[in-house]
Write an enzyme that holds these catalytic residues in place. Structure first.
Site, PDB file in Angstrom:
ATOM      1  N   ASP A  44      -1.080 -19.253 -17.134  1.00 52.53           N
ATOM      2  CA  ASP A  44      -1.160 -19.864 -18.464  1.00 52.53           C
ATOM      3  C   ASP A  44      -1.425 -18.841 -19.557  1.00 52.53           C
ATOM      4  O   ASP A  44      -0.781 -18.839 -20.608  1.00 52.53           O
ATOM      5  CB  ASP A  44      -2.258 -20.935 -18.485  1.00 52.53           C
ATOM      6  N   GLU A  82       5.456 -23.772  -9.065  1.00 46.83           N
ATOM      7  CA  GLU A  82       4.188 -24.500  -9.251  1.00 46.83           C
ATOM      8  C   GLU A  82       3.243 -24.268  -8.079  1.00 46.83           C
ATOM      9  O   GLU A  82       3.662 -24.288  -6.923  1.00 46.83           O
ATOM     10  CB  GLU A  82       4.508 -25.992  -9.389  1.00 46.83           C
ATOM     11  N   HIS A  83       1.974 -24.047  -8.418  1.00 47.45           N
ATOM     12  CA  HIS A  83       0.935 -23.753  -7.431  1.00 47.45           C
ATOM     13  C   HIS A  83       1.255 -22.483  -6.643  1.00 47.45           C
ATOM     14  O   HIS A  83       0.892 -22.348  -5.472  1.00 47.45           O
ATOM     15  CB  HIS A  83       0.707 -24.942  -6.490  1.00 47.45           C
ATOM     16  N   GLU A 110     -11.597 -17.655 -19.151  1.00 47.35           N
ATOM     17  CA  GLU A 110     -11.386 -18.981 -18.544  1.00 47.35           C
ATOM     18  C   GLU A 110     -12.028 -19.057 -17.164  1.00 47.35           C
ATOM     19  O   GLU A 110     -12.705 -20.022 -16.825  1.00 47.35           O
ATOM     20  CB  GLU A 110      -9.879 -19.254 -18.440  1.00 47.35           C
ATOM     21  N   LEU A 136      -0.701 -28.609 -21.016  1.00 53.43           N
ATOM     22  CA  LEU A 136       0.179 -27.695 -21.750  1.00 53.43           C
ATOM     23  C   LEU A 136      -0.553 -26.413 -22.150  1.00 53.43           C
ATOM     24  O   LEU A 136      -0.114 -25.674 -23.019  1.00 53.43           O
ATOM     25  CB  LEU A 136       0.757 -28.398 -22.987  1.00 53.43           C
ATOM     26  N   SER A 137      -1.675 -26.165 -21.505  1.00 52.21           N
ATOM     27  CA  SER A 137      -2.431 -24.916 -21.689  1.00 52.21           C
ATOM     28  C   SER A 137      -2.979 -24.734 -23.095  1.00 52.21           C
ATOM     29  O   SER A 137      -2.902 -23.645 -23.675  1.00 52.21           O
ATOM     30  CB  SER A 137      -1.577 -23.700 -21.313  1.00 52.21           C
ATOM     31  N   SER A 138      -3.560 -25.795 -23.629  1.00 56.95           N
ATOM     32  CA  SER A 138      -4.205 -25.642 -24.934  1.00 56.95           C
ATOM     33  C   SER A 138      -5.348 -24.640 -24.844  1.00 56.95           C
ATOM     34  O   SER A 138      -5.610 -23.905 -25.796  1.00 56.95           O
ATOM     35  CB  SER A 138      -4.703 -26.992 -25.444  1.00 56.95           C
ATOM     36  N   SER A 139      -6.023 -24.578 -23.704  1.00 59.80           N
ATOM     37  CA  SER A 139      -7.140 -23.627 -23.604  1.00 59.80           C
ATOM     38  C   SER A 139      -6.628 -22.191 -23.585  1.00 59.80           C
ATOM     39  O   SER A 139      -7.205 -21.317 -24.232  1.00 59.80           O
ATOM     40  CB  SER A 139      -8.026 -23.933 -22.399  1.00 59.80           C
TER      41      SER A 139
HETATM   42  C1  GLA Z   1      -2.596 -25.334 -13.640  1.00 62.67           C
HETATM   43  C2  GLA Z   1      -3.241 -23.941 -13.635  1.00 62.67           C
HETATM   44  C3  GLA Z   1      -2.194 -22.835 -13.444  1.00 62.67           C
HETATM   45  C4  GLA Z   1      -1.320 -23.139 -12.220  1.00 62.67           C
HETATM   46  C5  GLA Z   1      -0.778 -24.581 -12.291  1.00 62.67           C
HETATM   47  C6  GLA Z   1       0.002 -24.974 -11.065  1.00 62.67           C
HETATM   48  O1  GLA Z   1      -1.769 -25.464 -14.751  1.00 62.67           O
HETATM   49  O2  GLA Z   1      -3.922 -23.725 -14.847  1.00 62.67           O
HETATM   50  O3  GLA Z   1      -2.824 -21.579 -13.313  1.00 62.67           O
HETATM   51  O4  GLA Z   1      -2.037 -22.926 -11.037  1.00 62.67           O
HETATM   52  O5  GLA Z   1      -1.822 -25.520 -12.466  1.00 62.67           O
HETATM   53  O6  GLA Z   1       1.168 -24.225 -10.947  1.00 62.67           O
END
Ligand code: GLA
Length: 389
Positions: free
Chosen positions: A181, A40-41, A169, A134-137
């Site tokens: 994502d 993450e990050h 995006e 949850l990355s709907s975009s």
């Molecule tokens: C969001 C961003 C991703 C990533 C995460 C953290 O989901 O869209 O690109 O940076 O935060 O891991």
């Protein structure tokens, strides 16, 4: 557990297209939402991530139309969840702040690259929850890329679809996210996790057999974006300082934890950099464990969460509670916040039967403790983007 009566599919989006545009679409494509298992990050710091696609998808039906507008090709967009039809010019488009920006940002460059000038009609149906992290975009952008390329007669490789989606995006919609994502939505496969190196966009797969409980804390999204950008700036500053000593350092994730400790960075940059450096190494350990036929250990999952909580400071008491309570339940191997943090979702990892039992217990206790109604979804590693037959 939330489950809609009739989930959308290729048929429902085709029917929506016919209903609103009065003809059949030329192409239908779909793409899933994602959760990140660990890492993450790290994506915008040149590190590694390990997402899976979830079983919820976005469906896009697309059709060409002779451009009858004197100003050039136009996109028309309808969605099962919005009553208004969006319209946008496809030559020199401008951001509108509306949901169809995601479509315009993908379709306009594809149309330009094709050298054609038709107008495009698009219909969207989805069961990827919006605003939950949850990355709907990404699902919307990637499905649009495949559908529009299909309409224009171009066969798009999945990683090209991911890149076009990511450019839309970041460049058009204007959200400065990393590449995770869009790559996850495009490339993931059933029963596998995607191990992606974000500095090179190289990837490989590792078997992933566990189930996940996705626990949406119902904490509003608005809290997240500003902190996210702040962290990005802090990471850039940490890298700048580290490079004063190690000029050849390619990214923050490439720094060894020992280098970060030795550099004597000021607070809070030290914590941010330590998290990124260690988290990238946790991803590698997780991949090694999966390859060895094993599972991702509690130590790695909870270690990631604790690092996000104390070093990256992107957790919240609600997320901490979910993690702490979940790991006391039978059959749960581990849990952590997933996505950007500051709300959004936690994942609980374990075997499916145990998670079915754990879900209602967690939901009930969470609601009475925080006076928030969480949403929960059970998912396994699901297929990535595809053109529908
Ligand atoms: C969001 C961003 C991703 C990533 C995460 C953290 O989901 O869209 O690109 O940076 O935060 O891991």
């Amino acid at each position: 557990m939330t489950s809609p009566a009739a989930p959308p599919d290729a048929r429902s989006v085709r029917a929506l297209f016919i209903d609103r545009f009065g003809r059949s679409p030329d192409v239908v494509a779909s793409a899933p939402g994602r959760v990140n298992l660990i890492g993450e990050h790290t994506d915008y710091n040149g590190g590694e991530v390990l997402p899976i696609a979830i079983s919820r998808r976005t469906w896009v039906a697309a059709g060409r139309r002779v451009a009858d507008d004197p100003t050039g090709p136009v996109l028309r967009a309808v969605s099962a969840s919005h009553s208004v039809m969006g319209t946008a010019p496809l030559s020199a488009p401008k951001r509108s702040g509306e949901w169809w920006d995601y479509l315009t940002g993908v379709a306009a460059p594809l149309l330009e690259a094709s050298g054609r000038s038709e107008s495009l009609d698009l219909a969207v149906d989805s069961d990827v929850p919006a605003g939950a992290g949850l990355s709907s975009s990404a699902a919307l952008e990637v499905a649009t890329a495949l559908a529009v390329a299909g309409v224009l007669g171009r066969r798009l490789e999945l990683d090209d679809a991911a890149m076009i989606a990511w450019r839309a995006e970041t460049g058009f919609v204007g959200v400065g996210c990393g590449i995770m994502d869009q790559f996850a939505s495009a490339l993931c496969r059933a029963d596998e996790a995607l191990h992606l190196e974000c500095d090179t966009a190289r990837y490989e797969f590792a078997p992933f057999a566990d189930a996940l409980l996705i626990f949406d804390t119902a904490i509003p999204r608005s809290l997240r974006t500003s902190h996210y950008n702040e962290r990005r700036v802090e990471c850039e500053e940490a890298l700048r300082l580290l490079r004063q000593r190690w000029p050849s350092l390619t990214s923050l994730a490439a720094a060894e934890p020992e280098q970060v400790l030795e550099a004597g960075l000021p607070s809070p940059l030290r914590g941010r950099a330590l998290h990124v450096s260690r988290e990238t190494r946790r991803v590698r350990d997780a991949v090694a464990a999966l390859r060895a036929g094993g599972r991702i250990s509690r130590e790695l999952l909870v270690g990631s969460h604790e690092s996000l909580r104390h070093l990256y400071e992107c957790s919240r008491p609600e997320l901490d509670w979910v993690v702490e309570r979940a790991i006391t339940l039978p059959g749960v191997r581990g849990a952590r916040l997933t996505g950007a943090g500051w709300g959004g979702c936690a994942i609980v990892v374990g075997d499916e039967a145990a998670l079915r039992e754990a879900g209602p217990v967690l939901a009930r206790e969470y609601e009475s403790r925080f006076a928030l109604v969480p949403r929960l979804w059970l998912s396994t590693a699901s297929p990535g983007a595809r053109l529908e037959p």
